[in-house]
Design an enzyme around this catalytic site. Sequence first.
Site, PDB file in Angstrom:
ATOM      1  N   ASN A 100      87.169 -77.602 -69.804  1.00  0.00           N
ATOM      2  CA  ASN A 100      86.646 -76.620 -68.848  1.00  0.00           C
ATOM      3  C   ASN A 100      85.410 -77.218 -68.176  1.00  0.00           C
ATOM      4  OD1 ASN A 100      85.287 -74.504 -67.590  1.00  0.00           O
ATOM      5  ND2 ASN A 100      85.736 -73.016 -69.194  1.00  0.00           N
ATOM      6  N   HIS A 160      91.204 -71.842 -62.117  1.00  0.00           N
ATOM      7  CA  HIS A 160      90.146 -72.449 -62.920  1.00  0.00           C
ATOM      8  C   HIS A 160      90.746 -72.891 -64.247  1.00  0.00           C
ATOM      9  CE1 HIS A 160      86.734 -73.121 -65.405  1.00  0.00           C
ATOM     10  NE2 HIS A 160      86.830 -71.961 -66.035  1.00  0.00           N
ATOM     11  N   CYS A 204      82.169 -70.399 -63.236  1.00  0.00           N
ATOM     12  CA  CYS A 204      83.539 -70.858 -63.056  1.00  0.00           C
ATOM     13  C   CYS A 204      84.214 -70.315 -61.812  1.00  0.00           C
ATOM     14  CB  CYS A 204      84.363 -70.518 -64.294  1.00  0.00           C
ATOM     15  SG  CYS A 204      83.648 -71.167 -65.824  1.00  0.00           S
TER      16      CYS A 204
END
Length: 326
Positions: free
Chosen positions: A283, A253, A111
């Site tokens: 995500n 993020h 990420c």
Amino acid sequence: MTGKICGTGSFAPSFTMDNHDIAKLVETSDEWIQERTGVVRRHIIREETTVSMAAEAGKRALDNAGMSAKEIDLILVSTISSNVVLPCAACEVQKELGAVHATCFDLSAACTGFVLAYNTAMAYLASGVYQNALIIGSESLSNLTNWEDRGTCILFGDGAGAAVVRACDQKAYIPVTHSDGARGAALSCTSRYDKSGLAGNVDPQEWMEDRYLMQMDGRAVFKFAVKSVPQAVEELLEKNQVEKEEIAWYILHQANRRIVESVAKRLGESIEKFPMNLQEYGNTSSASIPILLDEMNRKGLLKRGQKIVLAGFGAGLTWGASLLEW
């Protein structure tokens, strides 16, 4: 010499799964998922692949920049879920785009990947080695998701985002990055090709065992993120002698709405400076920042001269923040 983003692009599969679809797989509900994560739906690959999404996002970024693929001399793809091992995803993207003059390689930092790819490209541009870079975050996390684990299957989605960065003469900013491998067990995934060191010795029927899918200690990751990200941002601003009042946007993020809200609160900044689109995509790991950046760009929210913070955090553990001027 530094670099400047001059074009963005993104791509997400057309097939989506909303929270009601997830509730058919595990014991959960739309209300429960939205309250704890902010996610409403996620895009999931069908015919698409990590490479095909990366190539399409890259193409859209080039179109947005008004550049030809032949002008690109560096392609970086950040991914933990490539559909190819050899050649690397970046070389496959080069082939699809016809970027015949580019040097290509992949990064694996989950990420935080897009932030590290951006930093890498900026370093190369600053040194004069390359002039025009295409950086991409692309993930097919649905291939790594345990769809029977309520703690993780509610979170992840697939997609790709890209940015074209061109060398230019303007102020360069120093990024901040950190890693802590000692805490890596908080978010992990074992390679399906790793079994007692005998590559390829995994029975295909075993490939969907839990150990070959993403494992996450959600509480540990949450605590890590809400503490580490504000610290990294504060460090970034101090290093570059920039005040919070000068920052137009914090593009984080897109992991969890509660994390973003906690970071804003700890920084003492308005949540209005923290755009979110995780309700639509979930995500998407290294793709989340460039997808959001592209959406904001195409909506006209990014204005010339604005200072923007990019901040990533995730498996490794890795985290970091970068400062750019639009």
